[in-house]
Write a protein that holds these residues in place. Structure first.
Motif, PDB file in Angstrom:
ATOM      1  N   ASN A  89      22.126  25.582  17.340  1.00  0.00           N
ATOM      2  CA  ASN A  89      22.888  25.085  17.006  1.00  0.00           C
ATOM      3  C   ASN A  89      23.742  23.774  15.613  1.00  0.00           C
ATOM      4  O   ASN A  89      23.891  22.961  15.237  1.00  0.00           O
ATOM      5  N   HIS A  90      23.627  25.208  15.360  1.00  0.00           N
ATOM      6  CA  HIS A  90      25.215  24.851  13.298  1.00  0.00           C
ATOM      7  C   HIS A  90      24.030  23.358  12.685  1.00  0.00           C
ATOM      8  O   HIS A  90      24.654  22.769  12.381  1.00  0.00           O
ATOM      9  N   THR A  91      23.119  24.292  12.361  1.00  0.00           N
ATOM     10  CA  THR A  91      22.133  23.276  11.731  1.00  0.00           C
ATOM     11  C   THR A  91      21.545  24.676  10.628  1.00  0.00           C
ATOM     12  O   THR A  91      20.867  23.973   9.667  1.00  0.00           O
ATOM     13  N   SER A  92      22.123  25.983  10.604  1.00  0.00           N
ATOM     14  CA  SER A  92      22.056  26.769   9.494  1.00  0.00           C
ATOM     15  C   SER A  92      22.260  26.616   8.196  1.00  0.00           C
ATOM     16  O   SER A  92      21.370  27.420   7.491  1.00  0.00           O
ATOM     17  N   GLY A  93      23.520  25.924   7.882  1.00  0.00           N
ATOM     18  CA  GLY A  93      22.926  25.523   6.229  1.00  0.00           C
ATOM     19  C   GLY A  93      24.721  26.950   5.971  1.00  0.00           C
ATOM     20  O   GLY A  93      25.335  27.147   4.486  1.00  0.00           O
ATOM     21  N   LEU A  94      24.969  27.907   6.662  1.00  0.00           N
ATOM     22  CA  LEU A  94      26.236  28.582   6.862  1.00  0.00           C
ATOM     23  C   LEU A  94      26.966  28.626   6.867  1.00  0.00           C
ATOM     24  O   LEU A  94      27.739  26.932   7.897  1.00  0.00           O
ATOM     25  N   GLY A  95      28.354  28.867   6.027  1.00  0.00           N
ATOM     26  CA  GLY A  95      29.819  28.091   5.978  1.00  0.00           C
ATOM     27  C   GLY A  95      30.345  29.108   6.750  1.00  0.00           C
ATOM     28  O   GLY A  95      30.458  29.067   8.112  1.00  0.00           O
TER      29      GLY A  95
ATOM     30  N   ASP B  43      18.281  34.443   1.742  1.00  0.00           N
ATOM     31  CA  ASP B  43      18.367  32.665   1.665  1.00  0.00           C
ATOM     32  C   ASP B  43      18.127  33.241   3.230  1.00  0.00           C
ATOM     33  O   ASP B  43      17.585  31.845   4.433  1.00  0.00           O
ATOM     34  N   VAL B  44      18.852  33.541   3.875  1.00  0.00           N
ATOM     35  CA  VAL B  44      19.677  33.497   5.362  1.00  0.00           C
ATOM     36  C   VAL B  44      17.948  33.818   5.924  1.00  0.00           C
ATOM     37  O   VAL B  44      17.591  33.673   7.342  1.00  0.00           O
ATOM     38  N   ARG B  45      17.995  35.229   5.272  1.00  0.00           N
ATOM     39  CA  ARG B  45      16.958  36.196   6.163  1.00  0.00           C
ATOM     40  C   ARG B  45      15.766  35.911   5.995  1.00  0.00           C
ATOM     41  O   ARG B  45      14.634  35.656   7.175  1.00  0.00           O
ATOM     42  N   GLU B  46      15.329  34.987   5.600  1.00  0.00           N
ATOM     43  CA  GLU B  46      13.869  34.605   5.015  1.00  0.00           C
ATOM     44  C   GLU B  46      13.682  32.425   5.555  1.00  0.00           C
ATOM     45  O   GLU B  46      13.041  32.526   5.935  1.00  0.00           O
ATOM     46  N   LYS B  47      15.003  31.977   5.784  1.00  0.00           N
ATOM     47  CA  LYS B  47      14.958  30.509   6.001  1.00  0.00           C
ATOM     48  C   LYS B  47      15.638  30.148   7.763  1.00  0.00           C
ATOM     49  O   LYS B  47      15.177  29.455   8.623  1.00  0.00           O
ATOM     50  N   VAL B  48      16.940  31.078   8.136  1.00  0.00           N
ATOM     51  CA  VAL B  48      17.559  30.512   9.155  1.00  0.00           C
ATOM     52  C   VAL B  48      17.450  31.207  10.415  1.00  0.00           C
ATOM     53  O   VAL B  48      16.250  32.610  10.463  1.00  0.00           O
ATOM     54  N   THR B  49      16.599  30.428  11.572  1.00  0.00           N
ATOM     55  CA  THR B  49      16.505  30.868  12.835  1.00  0.00           C
ATOM     56  C   THR B  49      17.411  30.669  13.695  1.00  0.00           C
ATOM     57  O   THR B  49      18.417  30.153  13.507  1.00  0.00           O
ATOM     58  N   ILE B  50      16.867  31.737  14.916  1.00  0.00           N
ATOM     59  CA  ILE B  50      18.292  31.244  15.629  1.00  0.00           C
ATOM     60  C   ILE B  50      18.560  30.370  16.660  1.00  0.00           C
ATOM     61  O   ILE B  50      19.982  29.849  16.546  1.00  0.00           O
TER      62      ILE B  50
ATOM     63  N   GLU C 233      19.817  23.412   3.884  1.00  0.00           N
ATOM     64  CA  GLU C 233      18.549  24.021   4.240  1.00  0.00           C
ATOM     65  C   GLU C 233      18.653  23.442   5.291  1.00  0.00           C
ATOM     66  O   GLU C 233      18.760  22.897   6.059  1.00  0.00           O
ATOM     67  N   PRO C 234      18.383  24.553   6.220  1.00  0.00           N
ATOM     68  CA  PRO C 234      18.012  25.036   7.818  1.00  0.00           C
ATOM     69  C   PRO C 234      17.772  24.237   8.552  1.00  0.00           C
ATOM     70  O   PRO C 234      15.796  23.132   8.150  1.00  0.00           O
ATOM     71  N   GLY C 235      18.221  23.217   9.916  1.00  0.00           N
ATOM     72  CA  GLY C 235      17.528  22.004  10.400  1.00  0.00           C
ATOM     73  C   GLY C 235      17.713  20.632   9.160  1.00  0.00           C
ATOM     74  O   GLY C 235      17.339  19.924  10.417  1.00  0.00           O
ATOM     75  N   GLU C 236      18.401  20.789   8.395  1.00  0.00           N
ATOM     76  CA  GLU C 236      18.627  19.257   7.293  1.00  0.00           C
ATOM     77  C   GLU C 236      19.566  18.530   8.706  1.00  0.00           C
ATOM     78  O   GLU C 236      19.112  17.391   8.219  1.00  0.00           O
TER      79      GLU C 236
ATOM     80  N   ASP D 114      27.169  33.856  -0.141  1.00  0.00           N
ATOM     81  CA  ASP D 114      27.045  32.512   0.062  1.00  0.00           C
ATOM     82  C   ASP D 114      25.897  31.881   0.231  1.00  0.00           C
ATOM     83  O   ASP D 114      25.196  31.970   0.915  1.00  0.00           O
ATOM     84  N   SER D 115      25.966  31.061  -0.385  1.00  0.00           N
ATOM     85  CA  SER D 115      24.563  29.717  -1.237  1.00  0.00           C
ATOM     86  C   SER D 115      24.495  29.092   0.173  1.00  0.00           C
ATOM     87  O   SER D 115      25.563  28.810   1.122  1.00  0.00           O
TER      88      SER D 115
END
Length: 177
Positions: free
Chosen positions: A76-82, A64-71, A115-118, A110-111
């Motif tokens: 700006n801390h909107t990735s959804g990563l914990g 999910d991180v590979r395919e959905k998260v951008t630099i 969703e990134p950007g939300e 971790d899931s």
């Protein structure tokens, strides 16, 4: 040198006095160096803000991180990563974390929390990933890259040590003439 003296305490609880050789943890101030480094790589057209993590780190373990998260999401801390500051992290033996990749087991599986950007959620893990991107693109260790780009540039000699409770490091810097 006209005056060389330290003031205050390095540990308020123990009332341990500061010395001229006292090292201070930079904690999240290190994110500033990471963000500037990323923006400089963008300026050099080596990466882009909207680039997916998987385009730079194709073997990043979390799909999910590979395919959905951008630099941009990471910056700006909107990735959804914990975060990685968990019980498991604090139980690690001192000195067991030596490289950025050593932090991955604490959050990589971790899931995404959203969703990134939300939405915004402060993410130390996201800045670990940015550090890994800097290493991949520059072909240098993160710490070496930052030291060369910033501290050598301003003619400071800094002695760094990675510390257990922060992937940023402690510095003792001496201004060179």
């Amino acid at each position: 040198m006209l005056l060389e003296k330290a003031y205050g305490f390095q540990d308020d609880n123990e009332r341990t006095p500061n010395g001229i050789e006292t090292k201070y943890g930079l904690a999240s101030i290190g994110k500033m160096f990471t963000a500037i480094s990323i923006m400089q790589l963008i300026e050099k057209n080596e990466i882009s803000l909207n680039q997916l993590i998987g385009e730079i780190l194709p073997n990043y373990p979390n799909k999910d991180v590979r395919e959905k998260v951008t630099i941009k999401n990471l910056l700006n801390h909107t990735s959804g990563l914990g975060d990685f500051f968990t019980k498991k992290y604090f139980e690690q033996p001192e000195g067991s974390i030596k490289k950025l990749k050593d932090y991955l087991p604490f959050f990589v599986n971790d899931s995404l929390a959203f969703e990134p950007g939300e939405r915004f959620s402060y993410s130390n893990g996201g800045y670990i990933v940015l550090g890994l991107i800097i290493e991949k693109v520059s072909n240098e260790k993160y710490q070496d890259y930052v030291e060369k780009k910033y501290f050598e540039t301003i003619r400071y000699e800094c002695y760094k040590q990675l510390i257990k409770f922060s992937w940023w490091w402690k510095f003792n810097c001496i201004r060179l003439a």
